[in-house]
Design a protein around this motif. Structure first.
Motif, PDB file in Angstrom:
ATOM      1  N   LEU A 130       0.800  -1.119  -0.075  1.00 58.76           N
ATOM      2  CA  LEU A 130      -0.044   0.000   0.023  1.00 58.76           C
ATOM      3  C   LEU A 130       0.897   1.194   0.112  1.00 58.76           C
ATOM      4  O   LEU A 130       1.688   1.378   0.928  1.00 58.76           O
ATOM      5  CB  LEU A 130      -1.045   0.076   1.246  1.00 58.76           C
ATOM      6  CG  LEU A 130      -1.847  -1.403   1.401  1.00 58.76           C
ATOM      7  CD1 LEU A 130      -2.469  -1.279   2.765  1.00 58.76           C
ATOM      8  CD2 LEU A 130      -2.644  -1.618   0.313  1.00 58.76           C
ATOM      9  N   ASP A 131       0.550   2.064  -1.023  1.00 56.22           N
ATOM     10  CA  ASP A 131       1.448   3.267  -1.247  1.00 56.22           C
ATOM     11  C   ASP A 131       0.822   4.596  -0.699  1.00 56.22           C
ATOM     12  O   ASP A 131      -0.200   4.945  -1.640  1.00 56.22           O
ATOM     13  CB  ASP A 131       1.964   3.299  -2.602  1.00 56.22           C
ATOM     14  CG  ASP A 131       3.036   4.547  -3.028  1.00 56.22           C
ATOM     15  OD1 ASP A 131       3.721   5.242  -1.980  1.00 56.22           O
ATOM     16  OD2 ASP A 131       3.059   4.835  -4.190  1.00 56.22           O
ATOM     17  N   GLN A 132       0.856   5.000   0.504  1.00 52.77           N
ATOM     18  CA  GLN A 132       0.341   6.228   0.697  1.00 52.77           C
ATOM     19  C   GLN A 132      -1.121   6.086   0.875  1.00 52.77           C
ATOM     20  O   GLN A 132      -2.018   7.047   0.606  1.00 52.77           O
ATOM     21  CB  GLN A 132       0.765   7.251   0.017  1.00 52.77           C
ATOM     22  CG  GLN A 132       2.399   7.627  -0.216  1.00 52.77           C
ATOM     23  CD  GLN A 132       2.749   8.080   0.920  1.00 52.77           C
ATOM     24  OE1 GLN A 132       2.566   8.945   1.860  1.00 52.77           O
ATOM     25  NE2 GLN A 132       4.139   7.824   1.219  1.00 52.77           N
ATOM     26  N   ILE A 133      -1.632   4.859   1.355  1.00 51.41           N
ATOM     27  CA  ILE A 133      -3.206   5.006   1.797  1.00 51.41           C
ATOM     28  C   ILE A 133      -3.185   5.594   3.255  1.00 51.41           C
ATOM     29  O   ILE A 133      -3.248   4.938   4.249  1.00 51.41           O
ATOM     30  CB  ILE A 133      -3.592   3.726   1.754  1.00 51.41           C
ATOM     31  CG1 ILE A 133      -3.299   2.721   0.278  1.00 51.41           C
ATOM     32  CG2 ILE A 133      -5.063   3.413   1.983  1.00 51.41           C
ATOM     33  CD1 ILE A 133      -3.922   3.233  -0.783  1.00 51.41           C
ATOM     34  N   ASN A 134      -3.719   6.841   3.141  1.00 57.07           N
ATOM     35  CA  ASN A 134      -3.755   7.696   4.363  1.00 57.07           C
ATOM     36  C   ASN A 134      -5.165   7.861   4.937  1.00 57.07           C
ATOM     37  O   ASN A 134      -5.162   8.390   6.133  1.00 57.07           O
ATOM     38  CB  ASN A 134      -3.110   9.017   4.172  1.00 57.07           C
ATOM     39  CG  ASN A 134      -3.734   9.779   3.067  1.00 57.07           C
ATOM     40  OD1 ASN A 134      -4.930   9.618   2.683  1.00 57.07           O
ATOM     41  ND2 ASN A 134      -2.849  10.709   2.524  1.00 57.07           N
TER      42      ASN A 134
ATOM     43  N   CYS B  46       3.076  -1.685   4.033  1.00 56.70           N
ATOM     44  CA  CYS B  46       2.528  -0.333   4.170  1.00 56.70           C
ATOM     45  C   CYS B  46       3.573   0.874   3.984  1.00 56.70           C
ATOM     46  O   CYS B  46       4.954   0.701   4.682  1.00 56.70           O
ATOM     47  CB  CYS B  46       1.762   0.059   5.256  1.00 56.70           C
ATOM     48  SG  CYS B  46       0.090  -0.818   5.512  1.00 56.70           S
TER      49      CYS B  46
ATOM     50  N   THR C 261       1.485   5.603   5.060  1.00 54.57           N
ATOM     51  CA  THR C 261       0.131   5.126   4.852  1.00 54.57           C
ATOM     52  C   THR C 261      -0.481   5.256   6.646  1.00 54.57           C
ATOM     53  O   THR C 261       0.266   5.404   7.426  1.00 54.57           O
ATOM     54  CB  THR C 261       0.063   3.607   4.788  1.00 54.57           C
ATOM     55  OG1 THR C 261       0.578   3.374   3.486  1.00 54.57           O
ATOM     56  CG2 THR C 261      -1.117   2.789   4.829  1.00 54.57           C
TER      57      THR C 261
ATOM     58  N   LEU D 204      -7.696   1.708   5.184  1.00 52.86           N
ATOM     59  CA  LEU D 204      -6.716   0.597   5.520  1.00 52.86           C
ATOM     60  C   LEU D 204      -7.482  -0.459   6.076  1.00 52.86           C
ATOM     61  O   LEU D 204      -6.920  -1.636   5.872  1.00 52.86           O
ATOM     62  CB  LEU D 204      -5.728   1.252   6.245  1.00 52.86           C
ATOM     63  CG  LEU D 204      -4.717   0.125   7.037  1.00 52.86           C
ATOM     64  CD1 LEU D 204      -4.026  -0.527   5.830  1.00 52.86           C
ATOM     65  CD2 LEU D 204      -3.716   1.169   7.929  1.00 52.86           C
TER      66      LEU D 204
ATOM     67  N   SER E 188      -3.518   5.603  -3.490  1.00 50.26           N
ATOM     68  CA  SER E 188      -4.294   6.396  -2.749  1.00 50.26           C
ATOM     69  C   SER E 188      -5.168   6.633  -3.770  1.00 50.26           C
ATOM     70  O   SER E 188      -4.633   6.952  -5.036  1.00 50.26           O
ATOM     71  CB  SER E 188      -3.762   7.570  -2.097  1.00 50.26           C
ATOM     72  OG  SER E 188      -3.432   8.658  -2.778  1.00 50.26           O
TER      73      SER E 188
ATOM     74  N   TYR F  42       5.486  -1.743   8.000  1.00 53.63           N
ATOM     75  CA  TYR F  42       5.827  -0.306   7.691  1.00 53.63           C
ATOM     76  C   TYR F  42       7.138  -0.201   7.321  1.00 53.63           C
ATOM     77  O   TYR F  42       8.053  -0.371   7.927  1.00 53.63           O
ATOM     78  CB  TYR F  42       5.258   0.716   8.569  1.00 53.63           C
ATOM     79  CG  TYR F  42       3.928   0.916   8.818  1.00 53.63           C
ATOM     80  CD1 TYR F  42       3.238   1.957   8.275  1.00 53.63           C
ATOM     81  CD2 TYR F  42       3.185  -0.110   9.600  1.00 53.63           C
ATOM     82  CE1 TYR F  42       1.701   2.010   8.341  1.00 53.63           C
ATOM     83  CE2 TYR F  42       1.804   0.031   9.852  1.00 53.63           C
ATOM     84  CZ  TYR F  42       1.211   1.117   8.932  1.00 53.63           C
ATOM     85  OH  TYR F  42      -0.128   1.197   9.253  1.00 53.63           O
TER      86      TYR F  42
END
Length: 256
Positions: free
Chosen positions: A110-114, A136, A140, A119, A207, A163
């Motif tokens: 997961l790339d920058q799933i903020n 992550c 993230t 999540l 994202s 992470y």
């Protein structure tokens, strides 16, 4: 009754700063707390209604010193859910384990799933499809954000999360490993063919706002998309993850 010091700790754990400082997090609601109690995770304290304690007496028989009776009003006021009439737990954050991809498995990156809700949903999806590892990027959302834990519906207990920067991880993969990335302009997942579907690989999701970063995109060897049949601009990243995972599992089943 919940003491003033306990209430102070519960409120503090709403914030990432104090979760890191105390190395603790919250689990809320009957389903998630029941799964937690059955899992063997390191419970610190349980606050629960009398009804919950009666219904699940066997799960708490060995930990009476960690159990505090609480009212529904206390559980709701001191937690993050809109309403909580069951239970609220303080849990020790376990030591993070490094993740490695093994041939034969699918791993989510997961790339920058903020968004914490996204999540948590993705963890639930990974759990549904038997994916046990989620990598992550540092940007993230925090795994132990209460919204992540709530949205995962207990799946955080079964899916290992780590992470770390994605670029070194992807660079370390074997040359022949399938590294798929979700893009608006990619080959249709409906037509995707893999040389050996049983070997698994890595599925990278970005994202909704930013997509997959250029640095990570450069390390992806197959760009895939979900074909659209209407006029919607995009899909929620959780929905997109589920559709892609389902199609990857279909490829595996077809190859068996």
């Amino acid at each position: 009754m919940i003491s003033k010091n306990q209430a102070k700790t519960l409120r503090a754990l709403h914030k990432k700063k104090y979760r890191r400082e105390y190395q603790q997090f919250l689990v809320e609601g009957e389903k998630s707390v029941v799964e937690l109690l059955a899992s063997g995770w390191p419970l610190q304290q349980l606050f629960a209604s009398e009804e919950f304690l009666r219904a699940h007496a066997s799960l708490i028989a060995d930990i009476p010193e960690k159990v505090t009776s609480a009212t529904a009003n206390e559980l709701t006021q001191l937690g993050t859910l809109v309403s909580n009439q069951a239970a609220l737990a303080i849990v020790q954050i376990p030591e993070e384990q490094s993740l490695n991809w093994q041939p034969g498995e699918w791993l989510l990156a997961l790339d920058q799933i903020n968004d914490p809700g996204n999540l948590g949903t993705i963890l639930r999806i990974a759990d549904w499809y038997g994916i046990r590892k989620v990598m992550c990027s540092p940007g993230t959302a925090d795994l132990y954000n209460p919204k992540v834990i709530a949205a995962s519906k207990g799946s955080f207990l079964r899916v290992q999360v780590s992470y770390q920067p994605l670029e070194p991880f992807l660079q370390s993969l074997p040359e022949k490993a399938s590294v798929l990335g979700a893009f608006l302009e990619g080959e249709s997942i409906h037509r995707l063919q893999l040389a050996d579907p049983g070997q698994g690989g890595v599925l990278v999701m970005g994202s909704e706002a930013q997509g997959i970063s250029a640095e990570v995109a450069a390390l992806i060897n197959r760009q895939v998309t979900i074909p659209a049949f209407g006029a919607a601009e995009s899909l929620n990243v959780g929905v997109a993850t589920a559709i892609l995972c389902d199609n990857l599992k279909r490829l595996e089943d077809a190859a068996d």
